[in-house]
Design an enzyme around this catalytic site. Structure first.
Site, PDB file in Angstrom:
ATOM      1  N   GLU A 183      -3.627  11.130   1.427  1.00 36.08           N
ATOM      2  CA  GLU A 183      -4.396  10.326   0.587  1.00 36.08           C
ATOM      3  C   GLU A 183      -5.729  11.237   0.322  1.00 36.08           C
ATOM      4  OE1 GLU A 183      -2.868   9.111   3.220  1.00 36.08           O
ATOM      5  OE2 GLU A 183      -1.886   7.270   2.533  1.00 36.08           O
ATOM      6  N   HIS A 221      -3.584  -3.584   6.844  1.00 38.41           N
ATOM      7  CA  HIS A 221      -3.166  -4.025   5.406  1.00 38.41           C
ATOM      8  C   HIS A 221      -3.943  -5.144   4.870  1.00 38.41           C
ATOM      9  CE1 HIS A 221       0.174  -1.395   6.633  1.00 38.41           C
ATOM     10  NE2 HIS A 221       0.458  -1.252   5.388  1.00 38.41           N
TER      11      HIS A 221
END
Lengths: 327, 343
Positions: free
Chosen positions: A60, A129
């Protein structure tokens, strides 16, 4: 008019902008062959090729920095965070380079990029999440923060974000991808810096965004039956805040309830409350009330998860008390 | 002192003309004199913050950048960025003015020593945190490939060089970007300036495999070690890497064995490096080495080199005068450049 699901509205926005401008490209984890974790980029690689819909390794911070470099040299990258929470791993590139580099470089470079993806509390996805990164990123200078909430605004705002020359964090919500709405056949682009007046009213101003807009509207159904007339504003732009629209409403209602999904400490509502107190204190008949998520990692258990975020009955109760000035 | 690595030698060096040799010499002297002046100005209270000088490493910047097309190819640097900026052609005046925090600085006084930028000269910037410039450089390299292959721009053959130190090669962004560069065959050169020390952390204490060039092999990428005190050696391997990248044959990792003649920054007491080690490397001064070579080969003489030194000293003195006389940034423009709309 065509009935369109929110994820397809986003897909249309990307497709139209890629067709319009060859410098627009998408990158991220599983955006190509897989079509994106919520199918926002489904089959676009077949139309535009694998360089324009670039499947990246799971790295990322590095692929975000790569997008910064591509943006500095004239391309217009759209990063998909497979889950926005993963972009915590790219915090440095988003903050130091996407956000601050134009200023630090004395205007040498522009960073026209969009960082978009699913976030928010879903259905028992667990703490990592279920993040609301808008609260973490709002302190970074140079970034614009936008949150969509309907298929109509999702499409028009994403198109505007792609055309904007600034780095934009574009927040989608995991539980809104399957909302349906009839969208215009003709092209439209929405302003990034304007809040949306969702419901006109006079009793109280409710400021909200993303999925909480829908919780607010569920509460409004109950409130209407009881004779209440709240005004509902979807902030859309979380940074900068649209104080023209917010101020106009508060000057009318003199009461404010903020309904947000981020945590209370250091959240969007915290900033909003402080700004309202700075700018509009004399207009207020009651202290600004914040309905926020609890300051805890989002628990897995469904009951506990429901207790973590704001539910419509709490909004109903807050409006009742606020209007009766029993705050 | 750790056991010194054997100095790598090349089978042959790329031929060099008199003009090229003098250009390399001038570029290195510019870097050296500029940094010496920075130290002086820092101690005289004219510049502030963390200032990291490049003395000793000049052969790396000059050898790589002068093998590229300066001002056309992209260069990405670190916090030790003054000399890279000079090598790509940012005028000494604008670099010095930036260090003085002036409005005429290459970053308009907003950046400072560790954040030198010049879009005009394709300087992607100085990046103050370890490793963060490498992905940005990768993006510029990706852009060249994208322009050529997606947008049909046949002239998009620019190469990008990313400079960083030995300490950075233990950071994830280094490995992640080596992977992506090799995977997509991007036109980029990773230039490691291995000066043996990450502030006070000796390279051998920080890594399980001190020979950094070997780390390229797992990505299927050429990895080359070179004497970073020998500009002609650096230039030779850089020319090959640039040609490979420009031809679309992908990235190269170059490990330059070099040394900084000063502390990590001007705030570093520099207590850990031994006198023996410092003396050993000072004796390998890259500028003296090139000067001797050029004189040996009868490409120049001491007098001509002295004239170059004199000219560069004038350039530096002029840069200081320019910086001193330049205006401060306008206080009413405190917010200028936060957003793209501010030109």
């Amino acid at each position: 008019m065509a009935e369109t699901l929110l994820f397809n509205a986003l897909r249309e926005a990307i497709d139209e902008e890629m067709a319009r401008d060859p410098s627009v490209f998408v990158l991220g984890e599983d955006v190509g062959h897989y079509g994106g974790s919520y199918k926002v980029t489904k089959d676009l690689y077949k139309k535009y090729g694998e360089l324009r819909v670039l499947d990246t390794p799971i790295a990322e911070n590095s692929f975000t920095g790569m997008a910064v470099g591509a943006a500095m040299t004239g391309l217009r990258p759209i990063i998909e965070g497979m889950n926005m929470g993963f972009l915590l791993l790219a915090f440095n590139q988003i903050a130091n380079n996407a956000g601050m580099l134009r200023y630090t470089s004395g205007g040498n470079y522009k960073i026209p990029m969009v960082i978009r993806g699913p976030g928010g509390v879903g259905r028992q996805l667990g703490a990592e999440h279920s993040q609301r990164l808008e609260a973490y990123f709002q302190g970074v200078p140079g970034l614009k923060l936008v949150a969509c909430s309907t298929p109509y605004n999702a499409k028009g705002l994403l198109k505007a974000a792609i055309r904007d020359d600034n780095p934009i964090l574009f927040f989608e919500h995991v539980l809104l991808y399957n909302l349906k709405e009839n969208l215009p056949d003709e092209e439209y682009v929405l302003p990034l810096d304007k809040a949306e007046l969702v419901r006109k009213g006079k009793d109280v101003t409710i400021l909200t965004y993303s999925r909480m807009r829908h919780h607010v509207m569920a509460a409004v159904k109950t409130l209407e039956k009881e004779g209440y007339d709240p005004e509902v504003i979807d902030l859309i732009s979380l940074k900068p805040l649209d104080f023209d629209t917010i101020g106009e409403s508060i000057r009318k209602t003199h009461r404010v309830i903020i309904v947000e999904e981020c945590m209370k400490s250091g959240g969007i509502g915290a900033e909003l409350t402080a700004s309202i107190n700075d700018r509009l204190f004399d207009e207020l008949d009651a202290p600004v009330l914040r309905l926020s998520s609890q300051d805890i990692p989002t628990p897995y258990n469904g009951t506990l998860e429901n207790l973590t975020i704001v539910q419509p009955p709490q909004i109903v109760e807050a409006v009742q008390k606020m209007v009766a000035l029993r705050v | 002192m750790m056991q010194e690595r054997a100095i790598p030698t090349l089978p042959s060096i790329a031929p060099i003309t008199r003009e090229e040799g003098l250009r390399l010499y001038e570029d290195m002297v510019l870097g050296r004199f500029f940094e010496d002046k920075c130290a002086e100005m820092y101690y005289r209270g004219k510049m502030f913050g963390f200032v990291h000088l490049y003395n000793g490493q000049e052969a790396v910047s000059t050898g790589v950048i002068q093998s590229m097309r300066p001002g056309e190819d992209y260069v990405c640097s670190t916090y030790r960025d003054h000399v890279h900026a000079l090598s790509v052609g940012v005028p000494a005046r604008n670099v010095m003015a930036e260090l003085f925090g002036k409005a005429t600085g290459c970053s308009k006084g907003r950046g400072g020593s560790m954040h030198l930028f010049s879009a005009e000269h394709k300087l992607l910037g100085g990046y103050a945190f370890i490793g963060e410039g490498i992905p940005v450089a990768l993006g510029a390299a990706f852009q060249s490939k994208y322009r050529r292959e997606v947008m049909g721009d046949a002239s998009a053959d620019q190469v990008t060089a990313a400079f960083f130190g030995d300490g950075t090669t233990n950071n994830g962004q280094f490995f992640e970007c080596l992977n992506m560069a090799a995977l997509w065959s991007l036109p980029i050169i990773f230039v490691v300036e291995n000066n043996k020390w990450a502030i006070g952390m000796a390279h051998e204490r920080a890594t399980s495999q001190p020979e950094i060039y070997k780390k390229a092999s797992v990505f299927g990428m050429p990895g080359i070690e070179v004497d970073g005190m020998d500009v002609l050696a650096v230039r030779t391997v850089a020319q090959e890497a640039v040609a490979r990248a420009r031809a679309g044959e992908g990235p190269t990792l170059i490990e330059c064995l070099t040394y900084r003649f000063r502390g990590h920054s001007l705030a570093d007491p520099d207590e850990l490096r031994s006198k023996t080690e410092k003396e050993l490397w000072l004796a390998r001064d890259p500028i003296k080495k090139l000067a001797n070579y050029l004189i040996d080969k009868q490409l120049t003489d001491a007098e001509e080199l002295k004239a170059i030194d004199h000219h560069i000293q004038e350039v530096i003195d002029d840069a200081v005068k320019f910086a001193q006389e330049s205006p401060e940034p306008d206080a009413s423009e405190l917010y200028r450049f936060v957003f793209a709309e501010d030109e």
